[in-house]
Design a protein around this motif. Structure first.
Motif, PDB file in Angstrom:
ATOM      1  N   VAL A  16       0.859  -1.188   0.000  1.00  0.00           N
ATOM      2  CA  VAL A  16       0.000   0.000   0.000  1.00  0.00           C
ATOM      3  C   VAL A  16       0.893   1.236   0.000  1.00  0.00           C
ATOM      4  O   VAL A  16       2.116   1.140   0.019  1.00  0.00           O
ATOM      5  N   ALA A  17       0.292   2.424  -0.032  1.00  0.00           N
ATOM      6  CA  ALA A  17       1.046   3.662  -0.234  1.00  0.00           C
ATOM      7  C   ALA A  17       2.165   3.857   0.786  1.00  0.00           C
ATOM      8  O   ALA A  17       3.242   4.380   0.452  1.00  0.00           O
ATOM      9  N   VAL A  18       1.944   3.439   2.033  1.00  0.00           N
ATOM     10  CA  VAL A  18       2.938   3.678   3.071  1.00  0.00           C
ATOM     11  C   VAL A  18       4.249   2.940   2.785  1.00  0.00           C
ATOM     12  O   VAL A  18       5.317   3.353   3.251  1.00  0.00           O
ATOM     13  N   ALA A  19       4.189   1.873   1.990  1.00  0.00           N
ATOM     14  CA  ALA A  19       5.396   1.081   1.727  1.00  0.00           C
ATOM     15  C   ALA A  19       6.480   1.904   1.046  1.00  0.00           C
ATOM     16  O   ALA A  19       7.672   1.659   1.230  1.00  0.00           O
ATOM     17  N   ARG A  20       6.078   2.898   0.258  1.00  0.00           N
ATOM     18  CA  ARG A  20       7.056   3.739  -0.430  1.00  0.00           C
ATOM     19  C   ARG A  20       7.165   5.125   0.197  1.00  0.00           C
ATOM     20  O   ARG A  20       7.978   5.942  -0.238  1.00  0.00           O
ATOM     21  N   ALA A  21       6.339   5.368   1.202  1.00  0.00           N
ATOM     22  CA  ALA A  21       6.389   6.666   1.878  1.00  0.00           C
ATOM     23  C   ALA A  21       7.403   6.687   3.007  1.00  0.00           C
ATOM     24  O   ALA A  21       7.831   7.749   3.454  1.00  0.00           O
ATOM     25  N   VAL A  22       7.804   5.501   3.492  1.00  0.00           N
ATOM     26  CA  VAL A  22       8.750   5.420   4.607  1.00  0.00           C
ATOM     27  C   VAL A  22      10.174   5.369   4.071  1.00  0.00           C
ATOM     28  O   VAL A  22      10.413   5.157   2.888  1.00  0.00           O
ATOM     29  N   GLU A  23      11.117   5.567   4.970  1.00  0.00           N
ATOM     30  CA  GLU A  23      12.534   5.507   4.620  1.00  0.00           C
ATOM     31  C   GLU A  23      13.259   4.617   5.621  1.00  0.00           C
ATOM     32  O   GLU A  23      13.197   4.880   6.825  1.00  0.00           O
ATOM     33  N   PRO A  24      13.917   3.545   5.178  1.00  0.00           N
ATOM     34  CA  PRO A  24      13.997   3.098   3.788  1.00  0.00           C
ATOM     35  C   PRO A  24      12.667   2.522   3.288  1.00  0.00           C
ATOM     36  O   PRO A  24      11.840   2.098   4.089  1.00  0.00           O
ATOM     37  N   GLU A  25      12.492   2.522   1.966  1.00  0.00           N
ATOM     38  CA  GLU A  25      11.273   1.961   1.403  1.00  0.00           C
ATOM     39  C   GLU A  25      11.206   0.464   1.694  1.00  0.00           C
ATOM     40  O   GLU A  25      12.215  -0.225   1.759  1.00  0.00           O
ATOM     41  N   LEU A  26       9.975  -0.010   1.862  1.00  0.00           N
ATOM     42  CA  LEU A  26       9.772  -1.372   2.349  1.00  0.00           C
ATOM     43  C   LEU A  26       9.902  -2.441   1.268  1.00  0.00           C
ATOM     44  O   LEU A  26       9.305  -2.328   0.182  1.00  0.00           O
ATOM     45  N   THR A  27      10.644  -3.469   1.576  1.00  0.00           N
ATOM     46  CA  THR A  27      10.516  -4.721   0.842  1.00  0.00           C
ATOM     47  C   THR A  27       9.171  -5.315   1.237  1.00  0.00           C
ATOM     48  O   THR A  27       8.879  -5.473   2.423  1.00  0.00           O
ATOM     49  N   THR A  28       8.343  -5.625   0.250  1.00  0.00           N
ATOM     50  CA  THR A  28       6.989  -6.070   0.567  1.00  0.00           C
ATOM     51  C   THR A  28       6.449  -6.936  -0.554  1.00  0.00           C
ATOM     52  O   THR A  28       7.127  -7.178  -1.558  1.00  0.00           O
ATOM     53  N   LEU A  29       5.231  -7.415  -0.369  1.00  0.00           N
ATOM     54  CA  LEU A  29       4.552  -8.224  -1.379  1.00  0.00           C
ATOM     55  C   LEU A  29       3.418  -7.421  -1.984  1.00  0.00           C
ATOM     56  O   LEU A  29       2.611  -6.843  -1.251  1.00  0.00           O
ATOM     57  N   ARG A  30       3.368  -7.377  -3.285  1.00  0.00           N
ATOM     58  CA  ARG A  30       2.273  -6.670  -3.957  1.00  0.00           C
ATOM     59  C   ARG A  30       1.089  -7.611  -4.109  1.00  0.00           C
ATOM     60  O   ARG A  30       1.174  -8.662  -4.738  1.00  0.00           O
ATOM     61  N   LEU A  31      -0.029  -7.196  -3.511  1.00  0.00           N
ATOM     62  CA  LEU A  31      -1.288  -7.920  -3.643  1.00  0.00           C
ATOM     63  C   LEU A  31      -2.211  -7.061  -4.508  1.00  0.00           C
ATOM     64  O   LEU A  31      -2.597  -5.970  -4.086  1.00  0.00           O
ATOM     65  N   PRO A  32      -2.541  -7.502  -5.724  1.00  0.00           N
ATOM     66  CA  PRO A  32      -3.355  -6.680  -6.625  1.00  0.00           C
ATOM     67  C   PRO A  32      -4.800  -6.591  -6.157  1.00  0.00           C
ATOM     68  O   PRO A  32      -5.661  -7.382  -6.539  1.00  0.00           O
ATOM     69  N   ALA A  33      -5.075  -5.601  -5.299  1.00  0.00           N
ATOM     70  CA  ALA A  33      -6.392  -5.494  -4.670  1.00  0.00           C
ATOM     71  C   ALA A  33      -7.510  -5.284  -5.687  1.00  0.00           C
ATOM     72  O   ALA A  33      -8.584  -5.878  -5.581  1.00  0.00           O
ATOM     73  N   ALA A  34      -7.277  -4.418  -6.681  1.00  0.00           N
ATOM     74  CA  ALA A  34      -8.319  -4.160  -7.683  1.00  0.00           C
ATOM     75  C   ALA A  34      -8.630  -5.424  -8.475  1.00  0.00           C
ATOM     76  O   ALA A  34      -9.791  -5.697  -8.803  1.00  0.00           O
ATOM     77  N   ARG A  35      -7.605  -6.201  -8.765  1.00  0.00           N
ATOM     78  CA  ARG A  35      -7.831  -7.457  -9.483  1.00  0.00           C
ATOM     79  C   ARG A  35      -8.667  -8.415  -8.645  1.00  0.00           C
ATOM     80  O   ARG A  35      -9.528  -9.123  -9.162  1.00  0.00           O
ATOM     81  N   MET A  36      -8.422  -8.420  -7.337  1.00  0.00           N
ATOM     82  CA  MET A  36      -9.227  -9.277  -6.461  1.00  0.00           C
ATOM     83  C   MET A  36     -10.683  -8.825  -6.444  1.00  0.00           C
ATOM     84  O   MET A  36     -11.606  -9.647  -6.528  1.00  0.00           O
ATOM     85  N   GLY A  37     -10.921  -7.518  -6.333  1.00  0.00           N
ATOM     86  CA  GLY A  37     -12.292  -7.024  -6.336  1.00  0.00           C
ATOM     87  C   GLY A  37     -13.015  -7.365  -7.616  1.00  0.00           C
ATOM     88  O   GLY A  37     -14.184  -7.780  -7.600  1.00  0.00           O
TER      89      GLY A  37
END
Length: 360
Positions: free
Chosen positions: A298-319
């Motif tokens: 989500v947006a916070v993953a790139r708003a923090v420093e350092p940017e987060l290693t994370t997993l992208r879950l395509p929420a719109a695709r799920m909806g």
């Protein structure tokens, strides 16, 4: 009256009809009904279907949903239940679901359950009378008992699929395996889990996958600490992990613990953002002293420093997939036992919050 048709009562132009669309597209009324009703696949050529849609757009045609509801016995309305509206993830789920709903002339009512994952109240006097079905994201099936009263079809998203008519899930087990293997590849052998305090299917699956992957690689899950799904919850849980395991230096001295974690795996990006704050407040560098991972992108993953290693879950695709699954249930298609669950892949995004494990 000229070329513009008038209704003869108030001088307004007559509303275009399905017959007008059929005439403009050069097809039959039945073809128009199939295309605009979303039932054309396998019956109408794709080029013809697009011609019908283009004619409808050009004429400004809108189906008479009230008349259609009387004719079909359907409200052509679905309910999307989510635990909260403040999370970017659920906004994405809604965006995907409403796009598919609109394409099939369905209305979609968004309902944030005031009780989160606890029992959700029927927002209408009778959901059965107002709705064709329910889509629920990240909820427990038993929490939807009141909404399901009367036999409303139910599609579950990111949840246990066993008691739903259909389900769409992310492959969160594979996602957690990707996280664990990423850290193992960086040399981490002592990992702590900053876990969600919410008791739900998706977090249980993540915990099991993490523990098993580490165990099979000969690494250790040194601690699991639960926190509320928020930045504050992550801050508090990670602080307990880092201080009670001795990972955090005291007054500039080396860590006291004999088995401190070199990485924190968090169930959610908000928890991970809190973990970054905890590490910084305790004098630890990320990723030099401890690596941190999130989940969701989500947006916070790139708003923090350092940017987060994370997993992208395509929420719109799920909806979108959830809405299509509900339409399939309503039309008695795609609901065979093997087709009840759709599994969506997730993608690891390595960023600056993870690095090589610190030297012993």
């Amino acid at each position: 009256m000229g070329k513009g048709a008038r209704d003869g009562r108030d001088g307004a132009e007559a509303r275009p009809t399905g017959h007008d669309v059929a005439r403009a597209a050069g097809v039959s009324q039945a073809t128009v009904s199939l295309v605009l009703g979303g039932k054309w696949q396998g019956r109408v050529a794709p080029r013809t279907a697009e011609n019908v849609r283009e004619a409808a757009r050009a004429l400004g045609y809108r189906p008479n949903l009230a008349a259609r509801s009387l004719r079909t016995g359907r409200a052509r309305t679905a309910l999307l239940v989510v635990p909260a509206l403040t999370n970017d993830f659920f906004a994405g789920v809604y965006t995907g679901a409403v796009e598919v709903a609109s394409a099939h002339d369905f209305g979609l009512v968004l309902y944030p359950s005031p009780e989160g994952t606890a029992p959700a109240r029927d927002p209408f006097a009778s959901a059965r009378a107002a709705l064709d079905g329910v889509i629920a994201s990240s909820m427990a099936v038993e929490s939807l008992a009141e909404l399901r009263a009367g036999g409303l079809p139910l599609v579950m998203l990111d949840s246990d699929a066993s008691d739903a008519d259909a389900a769409v899930n992310f492959d969160v087990a594979d996602g957690m395996r990707q996280v664990a293997r990423h850290l193992l590849g960086l040399g981490h052998r002592r990992v702590a889990h900053v876990a969600s305090a919410v008791d739900s299917w998706t977090f249980t699956v993540r915990a099991h996958a993490l523990a098993r992957t580490l165990r099979e690689a000969g690494a250790s899950l040194v601690r699991t600490e639960h926190g509320e799904l928020s930045v504050t919850g992550g801050l508090e849980a990670a602080t307990r992990v880092l201080t009670e395991t001795g990972a955090a230096p005291a007054a500039g001295r080396p860590p006291r613990g004999t088995d401190p974690p070199t990485a924190l795996v968090c169930d959610d990006d908000l928890l991970a953002a809190g973990a970054l704050k905890a590490a910084r407040r305790l004098g630890l560098r990320v990723p030099e002293d401890v690596s941190v991972t999130g989940f969701d992108d989500v947006a916070v993953a790139r708003a923090v420093e350092p940017e987060l290693t994370t997993l992208r879950l395509p929420a719109a695709r799920m909806g979108a997939a959830g809405m299509r699954a509900l339409l399939g249930v309503l039309d008695d298609t795609g609901t065979e036992e093997g087709d009840r669950e759709t599994l969506l892949p997730v993608t690891l995004l390595p960023r600056a919050s993870t690095g090589p494990a610190p030297a012993e």
